[in-house]
Design a protein around this motif. Structure first.
Motif, mmCIF file in Angstrom:
data_model
loop_
_atom_site.group_PDB
_atom_site.id
_atom_site.type_symbol
_atom_site.label_atom_id
_atom_site.label_comp_id
_atom_site.label_asym_id
_atom_site.label_seq_id
_atom_site.Cartn_x
_atom_site.Cartn_y
_atom_site.Cartn_z
ATOM 1 N N SER A 174 0.850 -1.186 0.000
ATOM 2 C CA SER A 174 0.000 0.000 0.000
ATOM 3 C C SER A 174 0.887 1.238 0.000
ATOM 4 O O SER A 174 0.526 2.287 0.496
ATOM 5 C CB SER A 174 -0.937 -0.012 1.206
ATOM 6 O OG SER A 174 -0.193 0.051 2.405
ATOM 7 N N GLY A 175 2.073 1.097 -0.600
ATOM 8 C CA GLY A 175 3.028 2.193 -0.664
ATOM 9 C C GLY A 175 4.267 1.828 0.117
ATOM 10 O O GLY A 175 4.189 1.561 1.297
ATOM 11 N N ARG A 176 5.398 1.788 -0.569
ATOM 12 C CA ARG A 176 6.656 1.498 0.132
ATOM 13 C C ARG A 176 7.280 2.805 0.559
ATOM 14 O O ARG A 176 7.375 3.750 -0.222
ATOM 15 C CB ARG A 176 7.623 0.768 -0.795
ATOM 16 C CG ARG A 176 7.111 -0.577 -1.292
ATOM 17 C CD ARG A 176 7.229 -1.651 -0.240
ATOM 18 N NE ARG A 176 6.734 -2.916 -0.778
ATOM 19 C CZ ARG A 176 5.854 -3.685 -0.150
ATOM 20 N NH1 ARG A 176 5.352 -3.326 1.019
ATOM 21 N NH2 ARG A 176 5.455 -4.817 -0.681
ATOM 22 N N LEU A 177 7.711 2.798 1.791
ATOM 23 C CA LEU A 177 8.312 3.983 2.371
ATOM 24 C C LEU A 177 9.433 4.538 1.492
ATOM 25 O O LEU A 177 10.305 3.797 1.049
ATOM 26 C CB LEU A 177 8.856 3.597 3.735
ATOM 27 C CG LEU A 177 9.619 4.684 4.443
ATOM 28 C CD1 LEU A 177 8.687 5.845 4.736
ATOM 29 C CD2 LEU A 177 10.200 4.122 5.711
ATOM 30 N N SER A 178 9.386 5.848 1.283
ATOM 31 C CA SER A 178 10.401 6.506 0.474
ATOM 32 C C SER A 178 11.777 6.409 1.120
ATOM 33 O O SER A 178 11.980 6.861 2.238
ATOM 34 C CB SER A 178 10.014 7.974 0.312
ATOM 35 O OG SER A 178 11.117 8.728 -0.126
ATOM 36 N N VAL A 179 12.691 5.808 0.398
ATOM 37 C CA VAL A 179 14.087 5.812 0.843
ATOM 38 C C VAL A 179 14.918 6.388 -0.304
ATOM 39 O O VAL A 179 14.566 6.208 -1.462
ATOM 40 C CB VAL A 179 14.587 4.395 1.222
ATOM 41 C CG1 VAL A 179 14.012 3.950 2.545
ATOM 42 C CG2 VAL A 179 14.268 3.387 0.136
ATOM 43 N N PRO A 180 16.008 7.086 0.037
ATOM 44 C CA PRO A 180 16.791 7.717 -1.026
ATOM 45 C C PRO A 180 17.490 6.671 -1.871
ATOM 46 O O PRO A 180 17.824 5.593 -1.377
ATOM 47 C CB PRO A 180 17.803 8.554 -0.253
ATOM 48 C CG PRO A 180 17.911 7.912 1.085
ATOM 49 C CD PRO A 180 16.572 7.322 1.373
ATOM 50 N N CYS A 181 17.728 6.986 -3.135
ATOM 51 C CA CYS A 181 18.406 6.010 -3.976
ATOM 52 C C CYS A 181 19.904 6.188 -3.828
ATOM 53 O O CYS A 181 20.408 7.177 -3.302
ATOM 54 C CB CYS A 181 17.970 6.126 -5.417
ATOM 55 S SG CYS A 181 18.653 7.537 -6.246
ATOM 56 N N SER A 182 20.613 5.187 -4.283
ATOM 57 C CA SER A 182 22.059 5.205 -4.248
ATOM 58 C C SER A 182 22.565 5.435 -5.666
ATOM 59 O O SER A 182 21.922 5.028 -6.625
ATOM 60 C CB SER A 182 22.542 3.861 -3.702
ATOM 61 O OG SER A 182 23.936 3.784 -3.859
ATOM 62 N N TYR A 183 23.710 6.098 -5.790
ATOM 63 C CA TYR A 183 24.239 6.411 -7.113
ATOM 64 C C TYR A 183 25.319 5.409 -7.526
ATOM 65 O O TYR A 183 26.330 5.785 -8.116
ATOM 66 C CB TYR A 183 24.760 7.854 -7.121
ATOM 67 C CG TYR A 183 23.720 8.876 -6.685
ATOM 68 C CD1 TYR A 183 22.410 8.798 -7.155
ATOM 69 C CD2 TYR A 183 24.033 9.911 -5.799
ATOM 70 C CE1 TYR A 183 21.445 9.722 -6.758
ATOM 71 C CE2 TYR A 183 23.077 10.842 -5.402
ATOM 72 C CZ TYR A 183 21.783 10.736 -5.880
ATOM 73 O OH TYR A 183 20.831 11.650 -5.485
ATOM 74 N N ASP A 184 25.075 4.145 -7.232
ATOM 75 C CA ASP A 184 26.030 3.082 -7.576
ATOM 76 C C ASP A 184 26.419 3.142 -9.048
ATOM 77 O O ASP A 184 25.540 3.155 -9.907
ATOM 78 C CB ASP A 184 25.394 1.695 -7.389
ATOM 79 C CG ASP A 184 25.050 1.395 -5.955
ATOM 80 O OD1 ASP A 184 25.805 0.661 -5.320
ATOM 81 O OD2 ASP A 184 24.011 1.912 -5.487
ATOM 82 N N GLY A 185 27.709 3.126 -9.283
ATOM 83 C CA GLY A 185 28.183 2.974 -10.658
ATOM 84 C C GLY A 185 27.968 4.191 -11.547
ATOM 85 O O GLY A 185 28.242 4.127 -12.741
ATOM 86 N N LEU A 186 27.474 5.309 -11.020
ATOM 87 C CA LEU A 186 27.267 6.482 -11.865
ATOM 88 C C LEU A 186 28.571 7.301 -11.936
ATOM 89 O O LEU A 186 29.527 7.033 -11.209
ATOM 90 C CB LEU A 186 26.093 7.316 -11.345
ATOM 91 C CG LEU A 186 24.760 6.540 -11.255
ATOM 92 C CD1 LEU A 186 23.615 7.478 -10.905
ATOM 93 C CD2 LEU A 186 24.450 5.806 -12.560
ATOM 94 N N SER A 187 28.573 8.296 -12.805
ATOM 95 C CA SER A 187 29.832 8.982 -13.158
ATOM 96 C C SER A 187 30.650 9.523 -11.991
ATOM 97 O O SER A 187 31.876 9.483 -12.040
ATOM 98 C CB SER A 187 29.553 10.152 -14.086
ATOM 99 O OG SER A 187 28.715 9.783 -15.108
ATOM 100 N N LEU A 188 29.985 10.062 -10.980
ATOM 101 C CA LEU A 188 30.752 10.693 -9.906
ATOM 102 C C LEU A 188 31.195 9.707 -8.832
ATOM 103 O O LEU A 188 31.979 10.049 -7.962
ATOM 104 C CB LEU A 188 29.930 11.796 -9.223
ATOM 105 C CG LEU A 188 29.382 12.932 -10.071
ATOM 106 C CD1 LEU A 188 28.815 14.028 -9.169
ATOM 107 C CD2 LEU A 188 30.443 13.517 -10.983
#
Ligand SMILES: Cc1cc2nc3c(=O)[nH]c(=O)nc-3n(C[C@H](O)[C@H](O)[C@H](O)COP(=O)(O)OP(=O)(O)OC[C@H]3O[C@@H](n4cnc5c(N)ncnc54)[C@H](O)[C@@H]3O)c2cc1C
Lengths: 542, 62
Positions: free
Chosen positions: A412-426
């Motif tokens: 009924s909605g998964r709690l918002s958690v921040p995403c991770s920037y795995d493998g991205l440019s920075l």
């Protein structure tokens, strides 16, 4: 077009005042103009203003809109707000809840306790009416202004037209006293889901519309007080909605969401007697309440193909929109502000190349995709799109009543958690053998107790070399960018959470952390050339 | 783990009869609901995501 309000105000915080720009002989040029004084525009302005970068916010109203929008603000948003210096009042005003009940037809099928993890300054989320969240942000702007932060909010300033040039934009702004023109080196579009700027620039906004509408009622309980729990009904036998959600907010106000179908007569449904009919069916006749606000929403999940268009950058709902299940709208927008602020600051100060800003799109579009995926999944569970999907949904609910295994499938909605920037440019290397996954490069730093306080307090703003039982120089400067050491020890946290979250099986660790508290890279010990390379990479110089 | 596609049910005829018997007297909708519950129970028992994905692929007759 007249400058009429499109919505009623909850707080009139920035009444129209004539600006010197309106009387200038030639259009005045500003380093940054933010269009839209919603939560994301104000957060972006705070981020930049606290760095000393002059920023002008234009909003077409004189304050914060009334109405039923966000109520669930996640830990990460509070951590970001804390970096800006305004999480305290949010936490004080917000409601914290951990208990929930799930109902199917006429019965409760199970209840749950979220059992929050210890050792964080902020709870997993709070319930707080969006107007309060915004008010605390604006109040923080006022405080920062008093301390010299160069932020200006101009109410009743509506952007009417934009002309995009290579190194600036030209804005036509309507006010109650007529139009004027200003120039912006950088234009940040935080003008909401209907983004007029997006349309003026002819940009796409593709995605999916959910064929359902939701009647949202905020009510103040006058009789006995209800418990501070979240109640969700699937196909309730009271028939007030195909699904119904009851949620507690501050001020004894409750949020009720009724799923009412696609083909509805809005005006009819919004008549007080009809809203009350649904509420009475759900609450029973003996409960006395006052209707604070009601509205009908339809939801979509969509995003722009590119969040950056040269000197124009989109953030918040203007760039991406999700259904509210899982509370990812304002929460993800706060992460946009957090992500954009330091990058734009560095580019404006000449500390990083322009292409650092391309990583804003890369990282936040990745975040938007993750949020859209999650909220689409929740929406598909709540409002199944086919007969067989409906059959499976109800099978999950039937089983969940009897067997624990099926409960994690209930969505009924998964709690918002921040995403991770795995493998991205920075994002740099993970050279910490045995290091915990939750603080791997790309992730936002998890909080942890530290002495009498918490780790995240005082982390961020600039680049940090976090050493946990390890050595490193106090500062490292690479191509004009300085990273400053923060030394901590597992011994500073007797609970062991710090070690668990940052060392894992390692004895010591060195982390390079970005101004937005995301991990760039980590090592088991200080390695100068590796750290310098990671710092260059995190500034878009590799 | 790999999805077992060689015979693994000790008494195939009696399992099959039992499965069909479960649907006796059920309407089509009730049968569909029964099947869904059965799949969910079995899927949880298996747990292994690779095996589950493999089973779904094979069930699609791809
Ligand atoms: C029912 C509902 C429930 C929700 N629940 C949650 C939740 O629990 N948690 C969560 O995180 N999110 C939730 N959201 C989403 C959340 O409300 C939005 O994501 C959030 O408001 C986005 O903020 P923003 O600043 O990007 O845009 P907005 O809040 O829309 O602000 C845009 C601003 O720009 C101004 N503007 C527009 N055009 C112009 C112009 N031409 N010139 C000048 N100014 C202009 C507008 O007046 C407005 O002030 C919910 C939304 C709804 C509808």
């Amino acid at each position: 077009m007249p400058l009429d309000d499109r919505y009623r105000l909850a707080f009139r915080l920035y009444p129209y005042a004539r600006s010197a720009d309106q009387d200038a002989a030639a259009p005045v040029r500003h380093p940054v103009v933010v269009v839209g004084g919603g939560p994301i525009g104000i957060a972006t302005a705070l981020d930049l203003g606290l760095q000393g970068i002059p920023v002008v916010v234009l909003d077409d109203h004189e304050g914060i809109g009334q109405g039923s929008r966000a109520i669930c603000f996640a830990k990460r948003s509070l951590e970001i707000a804390d970096r800006y210096g305004c999480a305290g009042p949010m936490l004080d005003k917000g409601v914290v809840w951990n208990l929930g009940k799930v109902f199917y037809q006429d019965r409760k099928i199970y209840d749950f306790n979220l059992l929050p993890e210890e050792g964080h300054r902020f709870p997993a989320f709070i319930n707080l009416q969006q107007p309060y969240f915004e008010k605390f942000l604006v109040e923080r702007v006022r405080e920062a202004q008093a301390d010299g932060a160069p932020i200006e909010i101009r109410g009743k300033n509506r952007v009417e037209a934009v002309e995009v040039r290579d190194d600036h934009t030209i804005l036509t702004v309507a006010t109650p006293e007529g139009d004027y023109t200003i120039l912006a080196d950088w234009l940040i579009a935080c003008d909401g889901a209907g983004s007029p700027l997006r349309s003026m620039m002819g940009l796409d906004f593709e995605g999916r519309v959910f064929k359902d509408s939701f009647l949202i009622a905020d009510i103040r309980m006058l009789s006995e007080s209800f418990p501070t729990e979240r109640w969700f009904w699937f196909e309730p036998s009271h028939k007030a909605g195909a699904s119904t959600l009851l949620h507690k907010q501050p001020d004894d106000v409750w949020r009720v969401d009724f799923q009412i179908g696609w083909d509805v007569d809005r005006a009819e449904e919004l008549k007080e007697e009809n809203v009350r009919r649904r509420l009475d069916a759900m609450l029973g006749p003996e409960v006395d309440y006052e209707l604070v606000w009601s509205s009908i929403y339809t939801f979509q999940c969509r995003r722009m193909k590119a969040f950056r268009h040269g000197r124009v950058i989109f953030a918040g709902d203007a760039a991406h929109q999700v259904s509210p299940f899982g509370a990812r709208g304002a929460n993800s927008g706060m992460q946009d502000a957090d992500n954009l602020g330091w990058k734009l600051g560095m580019v404006i100060r000449g500390e990083a190349p322009d292409r650092l800003l391309d990583s804003y799109h890369e990282e936040r579009a990745h975040g938007a995709d993750e949020n859209i995926l999650n909220s689409t999944r929740a929406t598909d569970f709540i409002t199944p799109k086919s007969k067989i999907s409906h059959v499976f949904r109800n099978a999950v609910l039937e089983l969940a009543e009897r067997y624990e295994f099926a409960r994690p499938l209930v969505n009924s909605g998964r709690l918002s958690v921040p995403c991770s920037y795995d493998g991205l440019s920075l994002t740099g290397e993970d050279a910490l053998p045995g290091g915990p996954a939750r603080s791997r490069p790309g992730t936002p730093c998890p909080d942890a107790p530290l002495g009498n306080g918490f780790l995240l307090k005082g982390l961020g703003g600039g680049f940090t070399i976090l050493t946990v039982d390890a050595e490193a120089p106090e500062t490292v400067t690479e191509d004009g960018v300085t990273a400053t050491r923060r030394a901590v020890s597992a011994a500073d946290d007797p609970s062991g959470a710090l070690a668990l979250r940052y060392l894992g099986e390692a004895e010591g660790a060195v982390y390079l952390i970005r101004p937005d508290q995301h991990v760039v890279a980590r090592w088991s010990g200080y390695d100068e050339s590796a750290l310098r390379a990671a710092l260059r990479r995190a500034c878009g110089k590799e | 783990m790999e999805l077992t596609t060689t015979p693994n049910i000790p008494a195939p005829d009696s399992f099959y009869a039992e499965l069909i018997r479960c649907h006796e007297g059920l309407s089509d909708d009730e049968s569909a609901a029964f099947n869904a519950r059965l799949i969910l129970l079995l899927a949880n028992h298996i747990g292994d995501p690779e095996v589950l994905s493999e089973a779904m692929r094979k069930a699609s007759l791809d």
